[in-house]
Design a protein around this motif. Structure first.
Motif, PDB file in Angstrom:
ATOM      1  N   ILE A  66       0.913  -1.148   0.119  1.00  0.00           N
ATOM      2  CA  ILE A  66      -0.017   0.240   0.170  1.00  0.00           C
ATOM      3  C   ILE A  66       0.667   1.192  -0.138  1.00  0.00           C
ATOM      4  N   LEU A  67       0.709   1.909  -0.907  1.00  0.00           N
ATOM      5  CA  LEU A  67       1.523   3.354  -1.240  1.00  0.00           C
ATOM      6  C   LEU A  67       0.389   4.449  -1.158  1.00  0.00           C
ATOM      7  N   ASN A  68       0.370   5.062  -0.182  1.00  0.00           N
ATOM      8  CA  ASN A  68      -0.785   6.275  -0.009  1.00  0.00           C
ATOM      9  C   ASN A  68      -2.178   5.799  -0.386  1.00  0.00           C
ATOM     10  N   THR A  69      -2.614   6.003  -1.564  1.00  0.00           N
ATOM     11  CA  THR A  69      -4.048   5.517  -1.505  1.00  0.00           C
ATOM     12  C   THR A  69      -4.073   4.582  -2.578  1.00  0.00           C
ATOM     13  N   VAL A  70      -2.840   4.208  -3.221  1.00  0.00           N
ATOM     14  CA  VAL A  70      -2.801   3.113  -4.147  1.00  0.00           C
ATOM     15  C   VAL A  70      -2.336   1.836  -3.765  1.00  0.00           C
ATOM     16  N   ARG A  71      -2.881   0.706  -4.100  1.00  0.00           N
ATOM     17  CA  ARG A  71      -2.753  -0.696  -3.563  1.00  0.00           C
ATOM     18  C   ARG A  71      -1.735  -1.425  -5.028  1.00  0.00           C
ATOM     19  N   LEU A  72      -0.576  -1.737  -4.606  1.00  0.00           N
ATOM     20  CA  LEU A  72       0.174  -2.637  -5.793  1.00  0.00           C
ATOM     21  C   LEU A  72       0.203  -4.026  -5.222  1.00  0.00           C
ATOM     22  N   ASP A  73      -0.285  -5.014  -6.430  1.00  0.00           N
ATOM     23  CA  ASP A  73      -0.421  -6.301  -6.155  1.00  0.00           C
ATOM     24  C   ASP A  73       0.752  -6.777  -6.864  1.00  0.00           C
ATOM     25  N   PHE A  74       1.892  -7.168  -6.540  1.00  0.00           N
ATOM     26  CA  PHE A  74       3.082  -7.699  -7.471  1.00  0.00           C
ATOM     27  C   PHE A  74       2.631  -9.327  -7.421  1.00  0.00           C
ATOM     28  N   PHE A  75       2.918  -9.952  -8.464  1.00  0.00           N
ATOM     29  CA  PHE A  75       2.616 -11.523  -8.799  1.00  0.00           C
ATOM     30  C   PHE A  75       3.649 -12.090  -9.693  1.00  0.00           C
ATOM     31  N   ALA A  76       3.726 -13.283  -9.798  1.00  0.00           N
ATOM     32  CA  ALA A  76       4.375 -14.282 -10.398  1.00  0.00           C
ATOM     33  C   ALA A  76       3.830 -15.523 -10.454  1.00  0.00           C
ATOM     34  N   GLY A  77       3.672 -16.211 -11.665  1.00  0.00           N
ATOM     35  CA  GLY A  77       3.257 -17.374 -11.843  1.00  0.00           C
ATOM     36  C   GLY A  77       3.996 -18.363 -12.615  1.00  0.00           C
ATOM     37  N   GLY A  78       4.129 -19.593 -12.384  1.00  0.00           N
ATOM     38  CA  GLY A  78       4.709 -20.755 -13.078  1.00  0.00           C
ATOM     39  C   GLY A  78       3.481 -21.720 -13.585  1.00  0.00           C
ATOM     40  N   VAL A  79       3.696 -22.323 -14.571  1.00  0.00           N
ATOM     41  CA  VAL A  79       2.895 -23.363 -15.110  1.00  0.00           C
ATOM     42  C   VAL A  79       3.657 -24.673 -15.396  1.00  0.00           C
ATOM     43  N   PHE A  80       2.876 -25.644 -15.306  1.00  0.00           N
ATOM     44  CA  PHE A  80       3.434 -27.020 -15.647  1.00  0.00           C
ATOM     45  C   PHE A  80       2.356 -28.193 -15.354  1.00  0.00           C
ATOM     46  N   ALA A  81       2.323 -29.300 -15.912  1.00  0.00           N
ATOM     47  CA  ALA A  81       1.601 -30.247 -16.248  1.00  0.00           C
ATOM     48  C   ALA A  81       1.717 -31.540 -15.385  1.00  0.00           C
ATOM     49  N   LEU A  82       0.929 -31.781 -14.415  1.00  0.00           N
ATOM     50  CA  LEU A  82       0.971 -32.927 -13.511  1.00  0.00           C
ATOM     51  C   LEU A  82       1.296 -34.338 -14.014  1.00  0.00           C
ATOM     52  N   ASN A  83       1.069 -34.282 -15.312  1.00  0.00           N
ATOM     53  CA  ASN A  83       1.237 -35.723 -15.790  1.00  0.00           C
ATOM     54  C   ASN A  83       2.495 -35.750 -16.429  1.00  0.00           C
ATOM     55  N   GLY A  84       3.441 -34.825 -16.374  1.00  0.00           N
ATOM     56  CA  GLY A  84       4.844 -34.960 -16.726  1.00  0.00           C
ATOM     57  C   GLY A  84       5.193 -34.325 -18.232  1.00  0.00           C
ATOM     58  N   GLN A  85       4.164 -33.848 -18.801  1.00  0.00           N
ATOM     59  CA  GLN A  85       4.150 -33.335 -20.120  1.00  0.00           C
ATOM     60  C   GLN A  85       4.682 -32.076 -20.208  1.00  0.00           C
ATOM     61  N   GLN A  86       5.452 -31.655 -20.983  1.00  0.00           N
ATOM     62  CA  GLN A  86       6.102 -30.174 -21.016  1.00  0.00           C
ATOM     63  C   GLN A  86       4.990 -29.294 -21.618  1.00  0.00           C
ATOM     64  N   ASN A  87       4.187 -29.837 -22.802  1.00  0.00           N
ATOM     65  CA  ASN A  87       2.828 -29.318 -23.297  1.00  0.00           C
ATOM     66  C   ASN A  87       1.926 -28.885 -22.055  1.00  0.00           C
ATOM     67  N   ASN A  88       1.396 -27.892 -22.123  1.00  0.00           N
ATOM     68  CA  ASN A  88       0.285 -27.731 -21.051  1.00  0.00           C
ATOM     69  C   ASN A  88      -0.848 -26.746 -21.554  1.00  0.00           C
ATOM     70  N   PHE A  89      -1.844 -26.541 -20.696  1.00  0.00           N
ATOM     71  CA  PHE A  89      -2.886 -25.668 -21.003  1.00  0.00           C
ATOM     72  C   PHE A  89      -2.377 -24.192 -21.458  1.00  0.00           C
ATOM     73  N   TYR A  90      -1.204 -23.855 -20.876  1.00  0.00           N
ATOM     74  CA  TYR A  90      -0.924 -22.425 -20.885  1.00  0.00           C
ATOM     75  C   TYR A  90       0.261 -22.268 -21.776  1.00  0.00           C
ATOM     76  N   GLY A  91       0.805 -23.220 -22.424  1.00  0.00           N
ATOM     77  CA  GLY A  91       1.873 -23.125 -23.324  1.00  0.00           C
ATOM     78  C   GLY A  91       2.600 -24.425 -23.669  1.00  0.00           C
ATOM     79  N   ASN A  92       3.816 -24.468 -24.602  1.00  0.00           N
ATOM     80  CA  ASN A  92       4.237 -25.680 -25.071  1.00  0.00           C
ATOM     81  C   ASN A  92       5.286 -26.103 -24.158  1.00  0.00           C
ATOM     82  N   ARG A  93       5.491 -25.340 -22.899  1.00  0.00           N
ATOM     83  CA  ARG A  93       6.497 -25.904 -22.011  1.00  0.00           C
ATOM     84  C   ARG A  93       6.318 -25.259 -20.747  1.00  0.00           C
TER      85      ARG A  93
END
Length: 262
Positions: free
Chosen positions: A190-217
């Motif tokens: 929170i900076l004064n009246t502005v809220r900043l939400d920093f985020f980072a997300g990783g993707v992978f497939a639990l069945n071991g495949q590199q290809n997944n719903f979000y990309g090819n790796r």
């Protein structure tokens, strides 16, 4: 899919029974039904560009008296007519932990509608069921961790000989569920009246495949920050947000500008 519906129904039944049994004081400010409407510049979901056209997002949900259980639906429609989406959801919050289930159904110019909304067959459905378990560490250290896995629906392997997506059509998927997963870390500042939400997300497939719903790796699919602030207009205040996001897997980026109309 039947097993998923049974599990969801059982979960909601147990949660509801738990709330009925709980002895709570009446809340005169309790409003069981909420309705919201938002306008957004584009739909960027977990690093995927669902539509680059501005769209309206409507949400309606029921909340129990404890504020823990929510059941509802949300619908989206692109202003250019090329995108639409209808989701059903249920969420349960207990202290710093939450569980959320979404049944997501959408279509767009690059992913046209080819089945009806009641089609849940694995190889042809436009639906997918997304389950999230999230936890916020504490008020003093509000790091939020969210694990989301697609547990059923159109997140499946393409078997040899299947039709691969051409001309924007959805591939026929007859393989096993990939259980594509999105793991996100976010932290608010929170900076004064502005809220900043920093985020980072990783993707992978639990069945071991590199290809997944979000990309090819597997890898980092989102890096960004959401800046939000309420702007006063006479007697009214309108929440607005500005969210630049980068996707290192696809080498793309986008900015989502949002306005909560009510």
């Amino acid at each position: 899919m039947k097993n998923t519906i049974i599990v969801l129904s059982t979960l909601l039944f147990l949660i509801t029974v738990n709330q009925v049994d709980a002895q709570e004081k009446p809340d005169k400010t309790y409003k069981p039904i909420e309705v919201h409407l938002q306008l957004k510049s584009m739909h960027l979901w977990r690093g995927l560009e669902i539509t680059t056209s501005p769209y309206l997002l409507g949400i309606v949900n029921f909340t129990d008296k404890s504020g823990r259980l929510k059941i509802g639906a949300r619908g989206s429609s692109g202003l250019n007519g090329e995108y639409r989406q209808l989701d059903y959801f249920a969420s349960y919050q207990y202290k710093n932990a939450r569980i959320v289930l979404y049944d997501i159904f959408n279509s767009s110019k690059t992913l046209p509608l080819k089945t009806n909304i009641f089609d849940y067959r694995a190889s042809t459905t436009r639906h997918f069921i997304d389950a999230t378990i999230g936890y916020t560490i504490s008020k003093k250290f509000p790091l939020d961790i969210a694990w989301s896995t697609i547990i059923a629906g159109r997140d499946r392997d393409v078997l040899s000989g299947d039709s691969v997506a051409t001309g924007g059509s959805d591939p026929v998927r007859n393989g096993k569920n990939r259980y594509s997963t999105y793991l996100q870390l976010s932290y608010p500042v929170i900076l004064n009246t502005v809220r900043l939400d920093f985020f980072a997300g990783g993707v992978f497939a639990l069945n071991g495949q590199q290809n997944n719903f979000y990309g090819n790796r597997s890898g980092i699919a989102t890096l960004g920050v959401t800046a939000s602030k309420s702007i006063a207009f006479g007697r009214h205040t309108i929440p607005v947000s500005f969210a630049p996001t980068w996707n290192p897997i696809r080498n793309t980026a986008g900015v989502v500008i949002g306005i909560v109309l009510f």
